[in-house]
Scaffold this motif. Structure first.
Motif, PDB file in Angstrom:
ATOM      1  N   LEU A   1      65.072   1.928  90.862  1.00 12.26           N
ATOM      2  CA  LEU A   1      64.177   0.879  90.376  1.00 12.26           C
ATOM      3  C   LEU A   1      64.944  -0.122  89.524  1.00 12.26           C
ATOM      4  CD1 LEU A   1      61.135   3.118  89.404  1.00 12.26           C
ATOM      5  CD2 LEU A   1      61.642   2.029  91.585  1.00 12.26           C
ATOM      6  N   LEU A   2      65.888   0.368  88.747  1.00 11.41           N
ATOM      7  CA  LEU A   2      66.672  -0.536  87.910  1.00 11.41           C
ATOM      8  C   LEU A   2      67.507  -1.477  88.768  1.00 11.41           C
ATOM      9  CD1 LEU A   2      67.574  -1.380  85.114  1.00 11.41           C
ATOM     10  CD2 LEU A   2      69.254   0.458  85.155  1.00 11.41           C
ATOM     11  N   TRP A   3      68.030  -0.958  89.850  1.00 11.30           N
ATOM     12  CA  TRP A   3      68.809  -1.801  90.755  1.00 11.30           C
ATOM     13  C   TRP A   3      67.960  -2.963  91.258  1.00 11.30           C
ATOM     14  CZ3 TRP A   3      73.731  -1.881  92.921  1.00 11.30           C
ATOM     15  CH2 TRP A   3      73.879  -2.640  94.075  1.00 11.30           C
TER      16      TRP A   3
ATOM     17  N   GLU B   1      76.240  -4.698  85.313  1.00 10.47           N
ATOM     18  CA  GLU B   1      75.379  -3.533  85.111  1.00 10.47           C
ATOM     19  C   GLU B   1      74.942  -2.949  86.447  1.00 10.47           C
ATOM     20  OE1 GLU B   1      71.969  -4.233  82.698  1.00 10.47           O
ATOM     21  OE2 GLU B   1      71.295  -2.163  82.826  1.00 10.47           O
ATOM     22  N   MET B   2      74.618  -3.800  87.397  1.00 10.95           N
ATOM     23  CA  MET B   2      74.262  -3.305  88.727  1.00 10.95           C
ATOM     24  C   MET B   2      75.427  -2.560  89.342  1.00 10.95           C
ATOM     25  SD  MET B   2      72.179  -6.358  90.560  1.00 10.95           S
ATOM     26  CE  MET B   2      71.752  -5.421  91.996  1.00 10.95           C
ATOM     27  N   VAL B   3      76.600  -3.146  89.229  1.00 11.94           N
ATOM     28  CA  VAL B   3      77.764  -2.570  89.877  1.00 11.94           C
ATOM     29  C   VAL B   3      78.100  -1.216  89.277  1.00 11.94           C
ATOM     30  CG1 VAL B   3      80.239  -2.916  90.102  1.00 11.94           C
ATOM     31  CG2 VAL B   3      78.677  -4.759  90.653  1.00 11.94           C
ATOM     32  N   ALA B   4      77.852  -1.040  88.001  1.00 14.46           N
ATOM     33  CA  ALA B   4      78.202   0.204  87.318  1.00 14.46           C
ATOM     34  C   ALA B   4      77.095   1.252  87.380  1.00 14.46           C
ATOM     35  CB  ALA B   4      78.541  -0.091  85.863  1.00 14.46           C
ATOM     36  N   LEU B   5      76.038   1.016  88.130  1.00 14.31           N
ATOM     37  CA  LEU B   5      74.971   2.015  88.240  1.00 14.31           C
ATOM     38  C   LEU B   5      75.421   3.166  89.129  1.00 14.31           C
ATOM     39  CD1 LEU B   5      71.745  -0.152  88.683  1.00 14.31           C
ATOM     40  CD2 LEU B   5      72.477   1.117  86.674  1.00 14.31           C
ATOM     41  N   PRO B   6      74.913   4.367  88.867  1.00 16.11           N
ATOM     42  CA  PRO B   6      75.329   5.512  89.700  1.00 16.11           C
ATOM     43  C   PRO B   6      74.587   5.554  91.028  1.00 16.11           C
ATOM     44  CG  PRO B   6      73.856   6.242  87.988  1.00 16.11           C
ATOM     45  CD  PRO B   6      74.073   4.774  87.749  1.00 16.11           C
ATOM     46  N   VAL B   7      74.792   4.542  91.833  1.00 21.36           N
ATOM     47  CA  VAL B   7      74.211   4.508  93.171  1.00 21.36           C
ATOM     48  C   VAL B   7      75.209   5.148  94.112  1.00 21.36           C
ATOM     49  CG1 VAL B   7      73.442   3.007  95.020  1.00 21.36           C
ATOM     50  CG2 VAL B   7      72.861   2.468  92.656  1.00 21.36           C
ATOM     51  N   THR B   8      74.811   6.252  94.726  1.00 15.66           N
ATOM     52  CA  THR B   8      75.746   7.005  95.560  1.00 15.66           C
ATOM     53  C   THR B   8      75.268   7.099  96.998  1.00 15.66           C
ATOM     54  OG1 THR B   8      74.618   9.024  94.910  1.00 15.66           O
ATOM     55  CG2 THR B   8      76.546   8.386  93.632  1.00 15.66           C
ATOM     56  N   SER B   9      74.288   6.295  97.353  1.00 17.73           N
ATOM     57  CA  SER B   9      73.743   6.368  98.703  1.00 17.73           C
ATOM     58  C   SER B   9      74.590   5.522  99.647  1.00 17.73           C
ATOM     59  CB  SER B   9      72.295   5.875  98.701  1.00 17.73           C
ATOM     60  OG  SER B   9      71.824   5.774 100.013  1.00 17.73           O
ATOM     61  N   TYR B  10      74.866   6.080 100.823  1.00 15.87           N
ATOM     62  CA  TYR B  10      75.622   5.343 101.822  1.00 15.87           C
ATOM     63  C   TYR B  10      74.715   4.724 102.878  1.00 15.87           C
ATOM     64  CZ  TYR B  10      79.919   7.312 100.023  1.00 15.87           C
ATOM     65  OH  TYR B  10      80.973   7.641  99.232  1.00 15.87           O
ATOM     66  N   GLU B  11      73.416   4.949 102.753  1.00 20.27           N
ATOM     67  CA  GLU B  11      72.512   4.422 103.754  1.00 20.27           C
ATOM     68  C   GLU B  11      72.500   2.911 103.685  1.00 20.27           C
ATOM     69  OE1 GLU B  11      68.793   6.144 102.950  1.00 20.27           O
ATOM     70  OE2 GLU B  11      69.450   8.197 103.337  1.00 20.27           O
TER      71      GLU B  11
ATOM     72  N   ASN C   1      61.816  -6.182 102.441  1.00 17.43           N
ATOM     73  CA  ASN C   1      61.075  -5.373 101.493  1.00 17.43           C
ATOM     74  C   ASN C   1      61.818  -5.163 100.190  1.00 17.43           C
ATOM     75  OD1 ASN C   1      58.692  -4.517 103.169  1.00 17.43           O
ATOM     76  ND2 ASN C   1      60.395  -3.932 104.485  1.00 17.43           N
ATOM     77  N   TYR C   2      63.056  -5.534 100.119  1.00 17.42           N
ATOM     78  CA  TYR C   2      63.844  -5.378  98.910  1.00 17.42           C
ATOM     79  C   TYR C   2      63.992  -6.718  98.220  1.00 17.42           C
ATOM     80  CZ  TYR C   2      65.047  -0.760 100.579  1.00 17.42           C
ATOM     81  OH  TYR C   2      64.990   0.527 101.017  1.00 17.42           O
ATOM     82  N   GLY C   3      64.418  -6.629  96.950  1.00 14.53           N
ATOM     83  CA  GLY C   3      64.627  -7.837  96.192  1.00 14.53           C
ATOM     84  C   GLY C   3      65.940  -8.500  96.554  1.00 14.53           C
ATOM     85  N   PRO C   4      66.332  -9.483  95.753  1.00 18.09           N
ATOM     86  CA  PRO C   4      67.579 -10.199  96.073  1.00 18.09           C
ATOM     87  C   PRO C   4      68.801  -9.306  96.049  1.00 18.09           C
ATOM     88  CG  PRO C   4      66.285 -11.389  94.455  1.00 18.09           C
ATOM     89  CD  PRO C   4      65.651 -10.053  94.602  1.00 18.09           C
ATOM     90  N   GLY C   5      68.722  -8.177  95.348  1.00 14.77           N
ATOM     91  CA  GLY C   5      69.869  -7.292  95.297  1.00 14.77           C
ATOM     92  C   GLY C   5      70.070  -6.480  96.547  1.00 14.77           C
TER      93      GLY C   5
ATOM     94  N   PRO D   1      69.184  -3.313  99.299  1.00 15.35           N
ATOM     95  CA  PRO D   1      69.034  -1.884  99.042  1.00 15.35           C
ATOM     96  C   PRO D   1      70.157  -1.374  98.155  1.00 15.35           C
ATOM     97  CG  PRO D   1      69.827  -2.249 101.257  1.00 15.35           C
ATOM     98  CD  PRO D   1      69.511  -3.600 100.694  1.00 15.35           C
ATOM     99  N   ALA D   2      69.876  -0.290  97.449  1.00 16.39           N
ATOM    100  CA  ALA D   2      70.839   0.278  96.509  1.00 16.39           C
ATOM    101  C   ALA D   2      71.796   1.180  97.275  1.00 16.39           C
ATOM    102  CB  ALA D   2      70.112   1.059  95.423  1.00 16.39           C
ATOM    103  N   THR D   3      72.958   0.647  97.588  1.00 13.33           N
ATOM    104  CA  THR D   3      73.967   1.406  98.311  1.00 13.33           C
ATOM    105  C   THR D   3      75.329   1.159  97.675  1.00 13.33           C
ATOM    106  OG1 THR D   3      74.279  -0.417  99.838  1.00 13.33           O
ATOM    107  CG2 THR D   3      72.709   1.294 100.486  1.00 13.33           C
TER     108      THR D   3
END
Lengths: 140, 1190
Positions: free
Chosen positions: B509-511, B536-546, B555-559, B561-563
């Motif tokens: 959600l933060l992403w 801050e986005m880049v340093a988030l612990p997003v570990t999904s490869y999808e 359906n996602y915002g300007p950022g 999906p979190a990958t």
């Protein structure tokens, strides 16, 4: 149909969230799971008002959204299980049965000696077990 | 809710019409309004206006004929018959404002009881009223207005009036307005009659309509809904809420059955009509339930209402109509909940919902409904936009739908056409209706409505402490602002949501939120914010490869999906922007930021910054205490959670002591011109072969610094230079106190330690303590053992210069009592201590040193006996100066000696601070010699001393001596110090001349035999014998003092003796009345008899009787009297004589004699020593003994 299951830690941090729909629903389901923590806090802090019996792990229907129903389950260690389903005629007995099996799978996952308590669950066996449980209940 | 007409939003009240007597209408109307429930009134000044009521009746007749199926074919009606509906729009308003329940006719009394002409007029008016109201069953009340209570009332005329009006007697009222009390009573009677008749009217009307329902005269569901609605309204008029609720619900259910069955209207308009009426019916039901305090039932009803109609979508092409309707249901219910007072009360109930429907907590609060109202409105907005984008006739909508207006019936619409002066309503087709709705929808600002409702929901959830729901509402508000191109407001609400997601670690959600915040910053041209949110986005612990397909990204915002790939792409974008080099300036213009080439970007990261994962600096000193000017090692560890390696140009490590700051430069990076400017000229520069931050790995650097200044040395921050214009300053943290990163602490990953040394990782600190520099001048106090009371104790004080010279030296000397009090204690003062202080400074002798110091000894200032001030002469480096402090103790007690040296290390510099060196020493003062004494009475001569028998009450423990008798005084001196002492002499001297005349003291043994001096080891005791002959009879005889002369053993031979005095205790001198003496030879010879005599001497003027007894002894043969009583004459002596023959050799005990004085009740008994004699076996032995004795 079960569209999402989640495990939330005692600091309201997500430990495991898995959606069983297309990817475009994942973000919405994250929001639903996150907001359901408010209802869980309300029920835990005011057990008499919500009518929930003390020491009852199953929290029942948390709140209805537009297209989903959200059910909650609270363990003794304050870990929350959350189930999001699109079925509008869900019976409490089925949800209780689901949570009981899910709890057993969770206990198996955290009993792994290499699992650090409070960390995210990254066990593949757990993910597979959850998929099987969801699949069996989705067919009903 | 404001969109509804007032007659729908408020409960109906009874309506009455007043005719005649206009001057009374104001007060009557006011009084009726104040009733509970209130009554509305229509005022007609006179009876000529009955035609106005008739005009309404004409409309009613027309309406009635219209409802008759037989009149459907009437073409003269202005409303087409085929446009019939369910509820007429103005029916409710008509019954509340036009059609009264009763009519009140006011007549003056003289018109009724007076002239026949006026009576005929009254009859005519009544007939007119009856002809108008009777067809509608409207009630009638006749009011006779009396001017005074004494007017005559004709019974015959009254009966005729009742017959004419066809009324019961209780409905012919008398109104008296002349007296105030009568007026109040009349008004009360009037209101009571009005209420009763109105109730009767509405009951009869309801019953009439209800009979139609029961008879089921028509199978039409339309009529059934209409009839139920009317019955409910009539029940509301009567305040019968139960029946009203029941019939509203019946109408609702009948209406629901019409879905799919009614064919009166085109499909779209038919469904719209049904849903609009359902909306109004549900509104009525909810209002009645909430105002009755039934919150749970109201929520349950809303649940059923929503469930019944949420699937009734209608045409999918125009689905926005359905979403609009759904949104309005939630909005109206939310507003009802807000205005209802039952919200707080019902939540205390433990039973929620029914067995079929389980209600949750949020469904009892308006916030939930506001949120969903906004949600459905968004659906409407999306559907409308989709429809407009695909519609080909958009341009024709505005012009053709201008004349469409709501029709006569609720939920229907018609087109207004003008034919000459007449205005007619024509039904429209679905196509025309949809054009109208699209045109209306385009005029509404849906986004602003969505924002308004979401804000209310946000505020409500915030008050409920449901912070996550509030965060979601804030997120939705922000997205609406974002879509409206309002980045300022959007950023405000995005920040609200981001703060909660950061705190709880909801990375996905933060992403999403940060993606929006980046775009807001880009639109606001805020580069720093853009870089911060991106990092801050880049340093988030997003570990999904999808990585979902591009089609689903909407359906996602300007950022997106979190990958991991998303993180990497943003990482490259940001670092290309901020770390650009000069030759790449042209390519970065495309990012949208127009920057000057010399505009630096500086980011600050502190302990609570969300950018801590970008650059985390840990500093651990290897030692907690270091010496000044010594090298101190520490480890600097840097950690970054950026997904790609980051190369640092140089690091600047900053300390609280700025002289310790230094720069670590990356030797492989080019040296920028601006980078050289940032490095201070005096800073230390270190070169590191590689300064690259690898993701999730600590970069450990170990360096040594040197601190010149004492105190705390702390590493404050680490500043990283990335490119010519970009710097990140991270606050340094201690490994021991480093907090977990909030968004990373729940990740299941292997964590490494900031230092290789595990001890440093656990206990390392970013600060260390620098010791004070060692003093360069030494002050030493040469203590030479404990001080002895009475002597002048010498304390050497030596000032030695080690590192530098001593200028303007000054010694301050203080004596402080160890116990905390002063040196003088009044309570413990002793008579022999004449000094006011127990310990005092006698003087300071500066004997040593060069000639200059000798000349300066005159400057010694002794302020007090416990304080001294001495000037220290100039000392070169390596020189020393000393003085002797003489301290004298008068009492044995410890003192604390404080010596403080203040000096200037450099004499020429005036601004140099004075250096102070402090020394302290505790010195114990002890008594050197312990004096004790005891008396020995004459040998074999016992004196009767009365003080021993009966001591005087005021006498203390005082020794008693017989008058004019020789006693032996033994004085002991014990060395109780820890060093050897030399006792030079010991003598007794009288304190005054009186002592010499009253007592004679001689040194025993002769002066020749006395040793000149004695050496006393620690603990050793010296004894001296004196003889004392008191010559004066006195209770307290002073014997004088013992004078001692002594000094330390082994000291300087030239040192003077210490003379101390110890006062002897006083003695009691008294004359003895009786004296008993034993006379026996010094030895005896076995077998030879000798004489043993006991002499009793009476020294009084009285006759003394003495009783004696002699015990037998086995060693002797005794001849003489064993017991008897003798009388001794005054001043005479009596002798008891015995002959004894020894029978055994050796030391033998003579027979024990006991003498008792009858007068004094005193008993004489010689001691064992005095009663012993040695017996020799033969005479020759006696010869040797005699010679030995001689």
């Amino acid at each position: 149909m079960i569209v999402c299951v989640a495990v939330v830690g005692h600091q309201n941090n997500p430990l495991y969230i898995q959606s069983f729909t297309d990817a475009d629903d994942a973000l919405k389901l994250h929001h639903i799971v996150h907001c359901s923590l408010d209802v869980i806090e309300e029920r835990v802090n005011n057990p008499k008002k919500s009518g929930t019996t003390l020491n009852e792990a199953f929290l029942g229907l948390l709140y209805p959204t537009v297209n989903y129903k959200v059910y909650g389950y609270l363990t003794n260690t304050k870990v929350k299980f959350i189930l999001v389903t699109t079925d509008l005629d869900v019976r409490d007995t089925d949800v209780r049965s689901f949570f009981r099996k899910f709890h057993a799978a969770y206990v198996d996952a955290v009993s792994n000696p290499f699992h650090v308590p409070g960390k995210k669950i990254t066990s593949r066996t757990f993910a597979q077990t959850v998929s099987n449980i969801v699949g069996s209940y989705g067919l009903n | 809710m404001e969109e509804y007409p007032e007659e729908l939003r408020t409960p109906p009240v009874s309506l009455v019409a007043l005719f005649g007597y206009a001057e009374l209408h104001a007060s009557i109307t006011k009084y009726l309004h104040s009733q509970q429930p209130p009554i509305n009134a229509l005022a007609f000044p006179d009876f000529s206006q009955i035609s106005l009521l008739l005009a309404h009746d004409d409309q009613i007749s027309r309406t009635s004929s219209f409802r008759d199926p037989l009149s459907v074919s009437d073409s003269a009606s202005p409303i087409p018959s085929r446009c019939g509906g369910i509820l007429k729009r103005d029916w409710l308003l008509k019954h509340r404002t036009k059609v009264p329940a009763l009519v009140a006719a006011f007549f003056p009394s003289h018109h009724i009881f007076g002239d026949p002409t006026q009576w005929l007029q009254v009859c005519s008016d009544l007939d007119s009223l009856k002809s108008v109201i009777r067809p509608k069953n409207i009630k009638l009340v006749v009011v006779v207005v009396q001017s005074s209570p004494h007017e005559d009332i004709s019974d015959d005329r009254l009966v005729a009036l009742r017959k004419r009006a066809e009324l019961d007697s209780k409905y012919v009222l008398f109104f008296n307005s002349s007296i105030v009390s009568e007026l109040t009573l009349s008004l009360s009677r009037l209101a009571s009659a009005f209420a009763e008749l109105a109730l009767s009217y509405y009951r009869e009307e309801g019953r009439r309509i209800k009979s139609r329902i029961e008879k089921r005269s028509s199978n039409s569901l339309d009529l059934n809904v209409r009839y139920c609605f009317k019955v409910a309204v009539y029940a509301e008029f009567r305040r019968d809420w139960g029946e009203a609720l029941k019939f509203y619900e019946d109408a609702y259910h009948s209406l629901h059955e019409m879905i799919g069955t009614s064919t009166r209207l085109p499909a779209i308009q038919r469904l719209v009509e049904i849903k609009i009426i359902a909306e109004q019916l549900h509104f009525k039901i909810s209002t009645l339930l909430l105002h009755g305090g039934k919150l749970i039932e109201a929520v349950t009803w809303f649940h059923q209402h929503k469930t019944s109609y949420e699937k009734v979508v209608g045409s999918t092409e125009f689905i926005f109509l359905h979403w609009d309707w759904m949104s309005r249901q939630f909005l109206v219910f939310a507003e009802l909940l807000e205005t209802s007072s039952a919200t707080g009360q019902s939540l205390t109930s433990s039973n929620q919902g029914t067995a079929e429907i389980s209600l949750t907590e949020f469904e009892f609060y308006p916030a939930y409904y506001y949120q969903l109202a906004a949600h459905y409105l968004k659906d409407k907005k999306s559907a409308l936009e989709l429809l407009l984008s695909m519609s080909e006739i958009a341009q024709e909508i505005d012009s053709s739908s201008a004349s469409i207006t709501p029709s006569v019936y609720v939920g229907q619409f018609a087109q207004l056409l003008e034919k000459g002066e007449a205005i007619t309503l024509h039904s429209i087709t679905d196509e025309e209706y949809t054009r109208y709705t699209i045109s209306e929808a385009k005029r509404v600002q849906d986004s602003l409505q969505i924002i308004a409702w979401l804000k209310r929901s946000y505020e409500s959830f915030t008050n409920l402490k449901a912070q996550r729901m509030a965060a979601l509402c804030a997120f939705e508000v922000a997205r609406e602002y974002f879509d409206l191109a309002d980045p300022n407001n959007a950023k405000f609400f995005f920040d609200i949501a981001a703060n909660l997601y950061r705190q709880e670690g909801w990375v996905t959600l933060l992403w999403e939120v940060l993606g929006y915040l980046r775009e807001c910053s880009r639109n606001l041209d805020a580069l720093k914010d853009f870089v911060e949110f991106s990092l801050e986005m880049v340093a988030l612990p997003v570990t999904s490869y999808e990585n979902s397909g591009n089609l689903r990204n909407k359906n996602y915002g300007p950022g997106g999906p979190a990958t991991i790939s998303g993180r990497e792409s943003i990482h490259q974008e940001v670092f290309t922007l901020v770390c650009r080099e000069a030759e790449l300036l042209s390519s970065t213009e495309g990012s949208g930021f127009k920057l000057a080439t010399d505009s630096p970007l500086h980011l600050e990261i502190d302990l609570v910054s969300p950018l801590r994962p970008v650059l985390l600096a840990s500093v651990a000193f290897h030692d907690q205490m270091i010496k000044p000017h010594a090298l101190c090692s520490f480890t600097l560890s840097l950690l970054s959670h950026l997904p790609l390696p980051v190369e640092i140009d140089h690091l600047e490590v900053q300390f609280n002591q700025s002289t310790c700051n230094f720069v670590i430069r990356n030797s492989q990076r080019p040296l920028w011109a601006s980078a050289s400017n940032t490095v201070k000229s005096g800073s230390q520069v270190e070169n590191a072969p590689l300064l690259v931050l690898v993701p999730n790995n600590w970069l450990r650097l170990t360096y040594a610094i040197k601190s010149e200044q004492s105190g705390k040395l702390e590493c404050l921050s680490v500043l990283a230079k990335l490119g010519p214009l970009f710097t990140i300053c991270s606050r340094a943290e201690s490994p021991a106190a480093m907090e977990d990163l909030p968004v990373w602490k729940h990740e299941n990953r292997v964590e490494s330690l900031p230092t290789k040394d595990p001890v440093l990782a656990v206990f390392g600190q970013k600060a260390t303590q620098v010791d004070e520099p060692e003093p360069q001048v030494d002050v030493s106090l040469g203590a030479s053992g404990p001080a002895l009371v009475g002597e002048d104790f010498a304390m050497p004080i030596v000032v030695t210069s080690k590192g530098h010279a001593v200028y303007s030296g000054e010694l301050k000397i203080n004596l402080v009592d160890v116990g905390g009090g002063g040196l003088f204690s009044p309570r413990e003062a002793e008579p022999f201590s004449l000094e006011s202080h127990h310990v005092e400074i006698c003087g300071i002798d500066g004997a040593e040193g060069n000639n200059e110091s000798e000349s300066e000894t005159g400057s010694i200032k002794k302020i007090q006996q416990s304080f001294g001030l001495v000037s220290v002469p100039y000392l070169k480096e390596g020189e020393s100066w000393s003085c002797k402090l003489e301290i004298k103790w008068h009492r044995p007690k410890p003192v604390m000696l404080f010596v403080s040296l203040g000096y200037l290390p450099h004499g020429s510099e005036a601004n140099t601070q004075k250096v102070h060196i402090h020394k302290s020493l505790q010195i114990e003062g002890k008594m050197p010699l312990l004096i004790s004494n005891r008396f020995m009475l004459p040998y074999r001569r016992d004196h009767l001393l009365l003080n021993r028998i009966k001591p005087a009450p005021d006498s203390e423990d005082v020794s008693s001596l017989p008058l004019n008798e020789k006693s032996v005084l033994v004085v002991s001196a014990k060395n109780c110090s820890e060093i050897a002492l030399k006792l030079v002499s010991m003598s007794i001297e009288f304190d005054d001349e009186q002592g010499e005349t009253s007592c004679l003291i001689q040194q025993g043994g002769g002066c020749g035999d006395s040793p000149s001096s004695a050496n006393l080891a620690p603990g050793e005791e010296f004894k001296k014998v004196f003889t004392v002959i008191p010559t004066t009879r006195t209770p307290k005889l002073g014997l004088g003092s013992i004078h001692l002369k002594w000094r330390r053993e082994g000291g300087n031979i030239t040192e003077a003796y210490v003379s101390t005095k110890h006062k002897l205790p006083e003695v009691n001198v008294e004359a003895s009345p009786l004296v008993m003496s034993l006379d026996s030879p010094p030895y005896a010879i076995l077998g030879e008899p000798f004489t043993y005599a006991v002499r009793i001497c009476n020294q009084t003027q009285l006759l003394q009787e003495a009783k004696f007894g002699l015990a037998d002894a086995q060693s002797f043969v005794l001849s003489g009297s064993h017991s008897n009583t003798v009388s001794v004459l005054p001043k005479s002596e009596h002798v008891l004589s015995y002959k004894l023959v020894p029978l055994t050799c050796g030391e033998q005990q003579l027979p024990k004699i006991t003498l008792t004085s009858a007068r004094y009740a005193a008993e004489f008994q010689p001691s064992a020593v005095a009663s012993s004699v040695f017996v020799f076996p033969s005479a020759p032995q006696a010869e040797k003994a005699i010679s030995t004795s001689k």
